[in-house]
Write a protein that holds these residues in place. Sequence first.
Motif, short mmCIF file in Angstrom:
data_model
loop_
_atom_site.label_atom_id
_atom_site.label_comp_id
_atom_site.label_asym_id
_atom_site.label_seq_id
_atom_site.Cartn_x
_atom_site.Cartn_y
_atom_site.Cartn_z
N THR A 122 -0.27 -10.95 -63.59
CA THR A 122 -0.64 -9.75 -63.32
C THR A 122 -2.16 -9.58 -63.76
O THR A 122 -3.30 -8.95 -63.10
CB THR A 122 0.00 -8.53 -63.87
N VAL A 123 -2.44 -10.32 -64.89
CA VAL A 123 -3.78 -9.78 -65.66
C VAL A 123 -4.64 -10.73 -64.80
O VAL A 123 -6.08 -10.20 -64.58
CB VAL A 123 -3.77 -10.04 -67.20
N THR A 125 -4.58 -11.05 -61.45
CA THR A 125 -4.84 -10.39 -60.41
C THR A 125 -5.71 -9.28 -60.66
O THR A 125 -6.71 -9.03 -59.67
CB THR A 125 -3.59 -9.90 -59.69
N LEU A 126 -5.55 -8.41 -61.89
CA LEU A 126 -6.37 -7.63 -61.87
C LEU A 126 -7.65 -7.84 -62.42
O LEU A 126 -8.63 -7.01 -61.96
CB LEU A 126 -5.76 -6.70 -63.13
N GLU A 127 -7.88 -9.06 -62.76
CA GLU A 127 -9.22 -9.29 -63.11
C GLU A 127 -10.11 -9.51 -61.87
O GLU A 127 -11.42 -9.03 -61.81
CB GLU A 127 -9.16 -10.93 -63.60
N THR A 129 -9.71 -7.44 -59.45
CA THR A 129 -9.82 -6.25 -58.76
C THR A 129 -10.48 -5.11 -59.82
O THR A 129 -11.55 -4.76 -59.55
CB THR A 129 -8.43 -5.38 -58.39
N CYS A 130 -9.70 -4.76 -60.89
CA CYS A 130 -10.30 -3.57 -61.67
C CYS A 130 -10.37 -3.90 -62.93
O CYS A 130 -11.23 -2.90 -63.68
CB CYS A 130 -9.24 -2.33 -61.57
N LEU A 131 -10.33 -5.18 -63.53
CA LEU A 131 -10.65 -5.22 -65.01
C LEU A 131 -12.17 -5.54 -65.03
O LEU A 131 -12.81 -5.12 -66.09
CB LEU A 131 -10.04 -6.64 -65.51
N ASP A 134 -16.06 -4.01 -61.28
CA ASP A 134 -15.76 -2.91 -60.35
C ASP A 134 -17.21 -2.41 -60.36
O ASP A 134 -17.69 -1.66 -61.43
CB ASP A 134 -14.58 -2.10 -60.65
N ARG A 149 -12.94 -3.17 -67.96
CA ARG A 149 -12.15 -2.68 -68.89
C ARG A 149 -12.07 -3.42 -70.19
O ARG A 149 -12.01 -4.54 -70.22
CB ARG A 149 -10.56 -2.75 -68.19
N LYS A 467 1.34 -3.79 -65.22
CA LYS A 467 0.22 -3.05 -65.05
C LYS A 467 -0.40 -1.87 -65.79
O LYS A 467 -1.30 -1.79 -66.27
CB LYS A 467 0.07 -2.78 -63.39
N GLU A 471 -3.14 -1.15 -68.48
CA GLU A 471 -4.14 -0.04 -68.53
C GLU A 471 -4.12 0.71 -69.63
O GLU A 471 -5.23 1.23 -70.21
CB GLU A 471 -3.91 0.69 -67.11
#
Length: 483
Positions: A122-123, A125-127, A129-131, A134, A149, A467, A471
């Motif tokens: 997950t971390v 994938t988030l990298e 997108t939103c970590l 952005d 983030r 996730k 956050e």
Amino acid sequence: MFQNIKENDKYKNLVNGKWINSENNEYIEIKSVLDGSTIGFVPAMSQKEVDFVLENAKDAQKKWRETSIDERANILYKAASILEKNVGVFVESMIHEIGKDRKSCKSEVLRTADFIRYTADTVRTLENTCLTGDGFYGGSVKKTGIIKREPLGVVLAISPFNYPVNLSASKIAPAIAIGNSVVLKPSTQGSICGLHLVRVFEEAGVPTGVIQTVTGKGSEIGDYIVSHKNIDFINFTGSTDIGKRITSKANMIPVILELGGKDAGIVLEDADLDHTASQIISGAFSYSGQRCTAIKRVLVEEKVHDALVDKLLEKIKTVTVGNPINDNFDVVPLINEKSADFVMHLINDAKDKGATVLYGDKREGNLIYPTLVKDVTLDMELAWEEPFGPVLPVIKVKDYKEAIDIANQSEYGLQSSVFTKDMDKAFYIADKLEVGTVQINNKTERGPDSFPFLGVKASGIGVQGVKYSIEAMSRPKITVINL
Ligand code: NAP
Ligand code: G3H
């Protein structure tokens, strides 16, 4: 290869990369809940030792936050494999420390390894997108904001006795994945499992000081740690009473609280009663009901009340009872005498006020046999209190509207189940229930661990789940480019 941390019968704490003994030579004896034998000792840490841990945690986090997400994810994948390979070490500790049967211990450890891997996935994938990276335009075309983030700093993870591996790792893994350091305060009865778990992360390559433990009784050092200036976030799972205490002491420190519950199984007249009864019995009695998400009351429409009670009575007879040293059992001795006393008090209060015990109501030491109680009314404590033990009250309701009303009168709001074939009604009820999760035609349960998990009202604050935990334990930082 994972090393067993037992040394001279003292379980040392991982503090700043060293396994230390207690400075004051003060230890807490951890006894088997099954036979009273000594299984080890953990340091009763002093305030000075806690200060030392928290200074290290602050320092270590500064470097850890500079590591790449890939580096952290790779350590998590390694930790998951080490944990899986050493499942046997954990199972043997857990059986005695918390009295859970082998099969359930094994499944807790393996599901935790999955959780850690899922966190790494997950971390990553988030990298993308939103970590990081952005960006948005705002105000005028000359203004561009870049959002990244950031970790919060030092996370204090406090876990309960009932899932000492899973509910510690579910805090540690997301916290370190996003660059925090962690101080774990495991439940005292469960701290040996907690120390083993931290050792796993250490062996996977988590740098010195990034994960440390504080052992000692919550009643003695709890207030001191939760109000410590070096703590930036508290991730707590445990009872509502302690959760409330933590919020009152932790002045302005953000929290996630996962607390108690009184999950209702709501049964409508058109439900498949065989399936419903099986789900309710398994939801109510596995690990003796010592699960936050156990079904803790049944609200059944009057038309099917008697038929459901008959089925529950038939199925409760299949619940296995015994000492987990000998075999896998659903109902095992409770964690301590105080808990067993409380469950018996709830049964006796219900009996005194006119309830009918259909099965159980038998105690041998801390082992309470699975108990089914009908004719439970709203003046009885059993209708409202969380027993955290193997007793299931059945409350007859006129219709589903009354069931919703009674369900929502509870101070708790963790989960509820609705059993019906009518999906319109199921969604209507789900919409009205004041809980974090509604299960349709299934027992209440937390898993799969990748789902968001939350309680409302006195059942918690904030959302857990990979996730969401990442956050919650980070914050956005915006850098604005003014062209
Ligand atoms: P607990 O008595 O509240 O203890 C939880 C943790 O808090 C332990 O590590 C305990 O340490 C520590 N603690 C005690 N006093 C403290 C203080 N003043 N300050 C800071 N920490 C303190 O709960 P439990 O008996 O272990 O677990 C059962 C409860 O947890 C049930 O109510 C259950 O519903 C709830 N639970 C909720 C969830 C959820 O996800 N919602 C999951 C599991 C369990 P010591 O062991 O040293 O006292
Ligand atoms: O005690 C709380 C645990 O998170 C329960 O997990 O419902 O998946 O057994 P579970």
